[in-house]
Design an enzyme around this catalytic site. Sequence first.
Site, PDB file in Angstrom:
ATOM      1  N   ASP A  99       0.852  -1.189   0.000  1.00 33.65           N
ATOM      2  CA  ASP A  99       0.000   0.000   0.000  1.00 33.65           C
ATOM      3  C   ASP A  99       0.887   1.237   0.000  1.00 33.65           C
ATOM      4  OD1 ASP A  99      -3.283   0.085   1.427  1.00 33.65           O
ATOM      5  OD2 ASP A  99      -2.263   1.718   0.363  1.00 33.65           O
ATOM      6  N   ASP A 201      -2.814   4.812  -2.346  1.00 34.98           N
ATOM      7  CA  ASP A 201      -3.801   5.440  -1.461  1.00 34.98           C
ATOM      8  C   ASP A 201      -4.168   6.842  -1.951  1.00 34.98           C
ATOM      9  OD1 ASP A 201      -5.109   5.161   1.206  1.00 34.98           O
ATOM     10  OD2 ASP A 201      -3.953   6.960   1.640  1.00 34.98           O
ATOM     11  N   GLU A 243      -6.285   4.207  -5.863  1.00 30.55           N
ATOM     12  CA  GLU A 243      -7.553   4.498  -5.169  1.00 30.55           C
ATOM     13  C   GLU A 243      -7.916   5.905  -5.584  1.00 30.55           C
ATOM     14  OE1 GLU A 243      -7.518   5.548  -1.080  1.00 30.55           O
ATOM     15  OE2 GLU A 243      -9.539   4.819  -0.705  1.00 30.55           O
ATOM     16  N   HIS A 317     -11.191  -2.298   3.526  1.00 32.21           N
ATOM     17  CA  HIS A 317     -11.052  -1.996   4.956  1.00 32.21           C
ATOM     18  C   HIS A 317     -11.747  -0.701   5.364  1.00 32.21           C
ATOM     19  CE1 HIS A 317      -8.123   0.339   2.853  1.00 32.21           C
ATOM     20  NE2 HIS A 317      -7.940   1.071   3.917  1.00 32.21           N
TER      21      HIS A 317
HETATM   22  O1  TEU Z   1      -9.147   6.139   2.185  1.00 30.63           O
HETATM   23  C1  TEU Z   1      -9.558   7.288   1.488  1.00 30.63           C
HETATM   24  C2  TEU Z   1     -10.741   7.853   2.140  1.00 30.63           C
HETATM   25  O2  TEU Z   1     -10.993   9.009   2.032  1.00 30.63           O
HETATM   26  C3  TEU Z   1     -11.613   6.951   2.907  1.00 30.63           C
HETATM   27  O3  TEU Z   1     -11.203   7.021   4.234  1.00 30.63           O
HETATM   28  C4  TEU Z   1     -13.033   7.380   2.697  1.00 30.63           C
HETATM   29  O4  TEU Z   1     -13.089   8.661   2.180  1.00 30.63           O
HETATM   30  C5  TEU Z   1     -13.800   7.428   3.956  1.00 30.63           C
HETATM   31  O5  TEU Z   1     -13.664   6.214   4.606  1.00 30.63           O
HETATM   32  C6  TEU Z   1     -15.244   7.713   3.613  1.00 30.63           C
HETATM   33  O6  TEU Z   1     -15.914   8.031   4.794  1.00 30.63           O
HETATM   34  C7  TEU Z   1      -7.746   5.908   2.161  1.00 30.63           C
HETATM   35  C8  TEU Z   1      -7.507   4.646   2.967  1.00 30.63           C
HETATM   36  O7  TEU Z   1      -8.154   3.548   2.321  1.00 30.63           O
HETATM   37  C9  TEU Z   1      -8.072   4.891   4.358  1.00 30.63           C
HETATM   38  O8  TEU Z   1      -8.020   3.709   5.146  1.00 30.63           O
HETATM   39  C10 TEU Z   1      -7.259   6.004   5.000  1.00 30.63           C
HETATM   40  O9  TEU Z   1      -7.826   6.312   6.254  1.00 30.63           O
HETATM   41  C11 TEU Z   1      -7.251   7.257   4.127  1.00 30.63           C
HETATM   42  O10 TEU Z   1      -7.062   7.004   2.738  1.00 30.63           O
HETATM   43  C12 TEU Z   1      -6.085   8.145   4.545  1.00 30.63           C
HETATM   44  O11 TEU Z   1      -4.882   7.493   4.205  1.00 30.63           O
END
Ligand code: TEU
Length: 548
Positions: A99, A201, A243, A317
């Site tokens: 990641d 990410d 992502e 997750h």
């Molecule tokens: O997630 C991107 C993110 O914005 C998500 O957290 C999503 O917007 C949110 O859950 C919606 O309510 C990535 C990772 O997958 C996440 O686990 C991290 O917390 C986030 O980025 C920051 O790195």
Amino acid sequence: MAETAWWVDRTVYQIYPRSFQDSNGDGVGDIPGIIARLDHLQWLGIGLIWLSPVFRSPMEDNGYDISDYRDIAPEFGTLADMDRLIAEADARGIGIVMDLVVNHTSAQHPWFLEARRSREAATRDFYIWRDPAPNGGPPDGRRSVFGGPAWEFSSATGQYFFHVFAPGQPDLNWTNPAMRAEIHAMMRWWLDRGIRGFRMDVIDLIGKDVDAGILEAGPTLHPHLQEMHREVLAGRKTVTVGETWSVTPETALLYCGRDRGELSMVFQFQHITHGWHPEHGKWVAEPFDVRAFKRIWNRWQAALAEDGWNALYLSNHDLARQVSRFGDAGRYRVTSAKALATVMHLMRGTPFVYQGEEIGMTNAGFERLEQFRDLETLNLHAERRAAGVSTEEFLRGANANGRDNARTPMQWDASPQAGFTTGEPWIRVNRNFREINVAAAREDDTSVLHHYRRLVALRREHPVIVRGRYVPYLEDHATIFAFERVLDGTRLAVVANLGGAPAEAEAPALAGEGRCLLASHEPRGRLEPRLRLAPWESFALLGASPPG
Ligand code: TEU
Ligand code: CA
């Protein structure tokens, strides 16, 4: 072209290390625990693991706040453990995709510790600093995804720094070439250790122009991705998935078109956010709309039919458990889990299986706020309380779509703590683990687990699944998701009733003889012009494509 890529017949399995398998009894999953469970993934037929972050981190956001990109968090293990995981996975034909969290670091990263000490620090410009507004407050009113302002004041230098997420996650300044060079070097260092690629990410945020108020898909995004490809990925046997919450069918090929020199594929989120409240987002869940779900996936299949490649997923997750969100976690848990898996794995693209999805794990069903662990949930609870929302109303949303639903420990067997740990788990094990666990599923040939294993094997056995043209049917039907995959003289008819009531439909174009590759109910050797389906019934029929 993705169709001929080395990874194209592989199924990806996402591991959230904190919750997968604990090996030393501290209640936190770790890398030795993952190694101990690789046989499960090999049995499933998995070809790639997306490993959520295991790097050194203060764990404010469970590792998505990195303080050392080249070391492993002690609670997860050591670099030697990581090297062993790479080798043990490779011995089982499984590649590791790590990641890449480079929109931001942790505030404990040495770059930031140095940057915040002085405006002249060598790494000051690795981050985004701005003077206070004339009233001394933040430069503007922007909010963080995790609640509160997106600007944090740093008194040592009298300026604010920008953070899309928590204050402990300061955004990196991607316009700084020295910073980019550090990231590229780190990526090459991991590829040289034998990993096979990266999940990136929130990668659509690295082109942000804060002063212009552009956060997603900013002006420098694609130049950065093309530079990253040139500097790191080109010429290597890698796979990458971005992502990209902002991507649409119209912009996807900018990331993963064959001539773009950027990414292998992207995660789009339209089927996720479609079910969110326009104002309160996921905290006020809307019912699953099957027609919208089909329309979105059919649109994505059409958009990437000739170029680019779809990432096919319903869980990760950050999301609710798919059988709870899109299926039926009660009476029809098994057949709805199978129906969802069947449509997702037999579309054109690469399927991603999130840990526990393969046994139909469900949302957590927490009773109290204290059982939640996610800073996003706890911060947003405080914010919504301040806005007058009651805790019990907030808990309804958190139990529907909160990220902790996906983070309860993997359910391995019916022993205490589901075999995840011999200690006290960092988050409560789902109370249904005695019925829903890998050991029980292995013993039951009709389980969700065996269904996933068949789907993964079919992808390797039948080229029509990887390369076949996608043809949708019954697009306006309220619950039936039906499509064909066609390659040369072969067609695969895929039909699923994504609803809890029997369903019927006229589908003469789908009618014909065939070999049933898998079915949630009685296998079918032929399709009649009038389809009749039981609640949550799904099947796939391999036959000769009709002439013409
Ligand atoms: O997630 C991107 C993110 O914005 C998500 O957290 C999503 O917007 C949110 O859950 C919606 O309510 C990535 C990772 O997958 C996440 O686990 C991290 O917390 C986030 O980025 C920051 O790195
Ligand atoms: Ca542990």
